[in-house]
Enzyme design. Sequence first.
Site, PDB file in Angstrom:
ATOM      1  N   SER A 137     -58.466 176.898  32.594  1.00 49.38           N
ATOM      2  CA  SER A 137     -59.579 177.321  33.444  1.00 49.38           C
ATOM      3  C   SER A 137     -60.843 177.388  32.586  1.00 49.38           C
ATOM      4  CB  SER A 137     -59.248 178.699  34.034  1.00 49.38           C
ATOM      5  OG  SER A 137     -60.333 179.208  34.771  1.00 49.38           O
ATOM      6  N   LYS A 180     -59.550 173.141  35.418  1.00 45.96           N
ATOM      7  CA  LYS A 180     -60.144 173.893  36.536  1.00 45.96           C
ATOM      8  C   LYS A 180     -61.525 174.339  36.111  1.00 45.96           C
ATOM      9  CE  LYS A 180     -59.252 178.635  38.017  1.00 45.96           C
ATOM     10  NZ  LYS A 180     -58.223 179.570  38.512  1.00 45.96           N
ATOM     11  N   LYS A 212     -64.772 176.624  36.904  1.00 47.06           N
ATOM     12  CA  LYS A 212     -65.309 177.736  37.678  1.00 47.06           C
ATOM     13  C   LYS A 212     -66.636 177.281  38.274  1.00 47.06           C
ATOM     14  CE  LYS A 212     -62.409 181.149  36.950  1.00 47.06           C
ATOM     15  NZ  LYS A 212     -61.722 181.838  38.077  1.00 47.06           N
ATOM     16  N   ASP A 266     -62.754 176.592  41.168  1.00 43.35           N
ATOM     17  CA  ASP A 266     -62.480 177.962  41.608  1.00 43.35           C
ATOM     18  C   ASP A 266     -63.804 178.695  41.785  1.00 43.35           C
ATOM     19  OD1 ASP A 266     -61.565 180.504  42.128  1.00 43.35           O
ATOM     20  OD2 ASP A 266     -60.498 180.751  40.225  1.00 43.35           O
ATOM     21  N   GLU A 306     -60.413 176.542  45.101  1.00 46.15           N
ATOM     22  CA  GLU A 306     -59.758 177.845  45.102  1.00 46.15           C
ATOM     23  C   GLU A 306     -60.734 178.916  45.566  1.00 46.15           C
ATOM     24  OE1 GLU A 306     -58.022 178.529  41.281  1.00 46.15           O
ATOM     25  OE2 GLU A 306     -57.738 180.675  41.591  1.00 46.15           O
ATOM     26  N   ASP A 339     -56.481 182.481  46.404  1.00 40.73           N
ATOM     27  CA  ASP A 339     -56.117 183.360  45.285  1.00 40.73           C
ATOM     28  C   ASP A 339     -56.289 184.800  45.772  1.00 40.73           C
ATOM     29  OD1 ASP A 339     -56.121 184.938  42.980  1.00 40.73           O
ATOM     30  OD2 ASP A 339     -57.532 183.722  41.846  1.00 40.73           O
ATOM     31  N   LYS A 382     -50.349 184.947  41.617  1.00 42.41           N
ATOM     32  CA  LYS A 382     -50.514 185.827  40.450  1.00 42.41           C
ATOM     33  C   LYS A 382     -49.647 187.053  40.707  1.00 42.41           C
ATOM     34  CE  LYS A 382     -55.310 184.749  39.263  1.00 42.41           C
ATOM     35  NZ  LYS A 382     -56.693 185.115  39.632  1.00 42.41           N
ATOM     36  N   GLY A 432     -53.711 183.015  36.376  1.00 43.50           N
ATOM     37  CA  GLY A 432     -53.760 183.779  35.130  1.00 43.50           C
ATOM     38  C   GLY A 432     -54.865 184.822  35.186  1.00 43.50           C
TER      39      GLY A 432
END
Length: 369
Positions: A136, A162, A164, A190, A215, A240, A264, A292
Amino acid sequence: MKIENIELRRVRLPLVSPFRTSFGSVSEREALLVHVTTADSEGWAECAAEAEPLYSSEFLDGCELVIRDHLAPRLNAAGERLTAERVAPALAAVKGHRMSKAALETAILDAQLRTSGVSFGGYLGAVSDLVPAGVSVGIMDSIDRLLAAVEGYLDEGYLRIKLKIEPGWDLAPVRAVRERFGPDVLLQVDANTAYTLADARHLARLDPFDLLLIEQPLAEDDMLGHAALATLIQTPVCLDESIESARDAAAAITLGACSIINVKPSRVGGYLEARRIHDVAAAHGVPVWCGGMLETGIGRAANVALAGLPNFVLPGDTSASSRYYAQDLTKPFVLEDGHLRVPTGPGIGVEVLPDVLHDLTVSSSDIRF
Ligand code: SMG
Ligand code: MG
């Protein structure tokens, strides 16, 4: 199992580089470790909450308080009949506080499995010895810095990237990464709730980049918004923050609010509920992957075991220790051809390094049973 003591230990680990998301930037990980001692064993777990309630409503000081004043007394009342499987029912009267509950259940499960010589992977039903690792990548000051970071991770062997995103940092970074590294890189984004349904047209502009998923674009309680968004964009929607239970997962899938789920264990109250989400998703043909929370080796060990279950078909945010910490609390998890190895020893299968633990400890307190 009779618990004798629960130690709550706050530790602080500097991150190798700051990690910025749509809700803020962190340069160190402050974590709450839960260390359970029983007559013949011990167990470790890590509470995923952060110092501030930004990812979710939980935060470290609150977790310590709710564990001490509301959760531990209920476990104490359960007496010697307590097992890991009975933790959630024993704590059910307390609303929410899933990260705190997860930490207690996980530490008790670790102690229980160490006693019986069973690994987390064996207990949960892992079918893989190695799980694919994604990474990430936080929001950066410039596209150049982002490209350098992504290049470094790809060179290390990470199998999925991934990014952000947030308003103002979405189309340009995705386009730049696609252009530089090509169409074969597994790429996803995400947003950590940074958009609203009114942004649907804008988010549809991500469609040409062939992302694996987007996400949590919208607020955590906006299940209907996600269902509407899913009809307006081509990128698959993954949830998420919105999924806190297997019941949430069933509702989200039925509503069409997501076609992929980030699992998660901390967010959903523990590994038993995480496995139920895995099972609900599998029954609907919905793939899952393991998220995570910048875990130390303690939390990572159990996450990697979970990621070995059969419906964890996408690479997780289960990166090597070196992506986060120069010095982890356990022997570091290392990449093996882009994968992490599922521990096979009893319980979480890793040992806490006593000297490192001592050096990184900020405070500790005991709850005697
Ligand atoms: O552990 O590699 C990790 C972090 C993965 O991006 C990550 N986590 O929303 O999925 C998420 C975020 C939440 C944590 S931000 C501190
Ligand atoms: Mg997320």
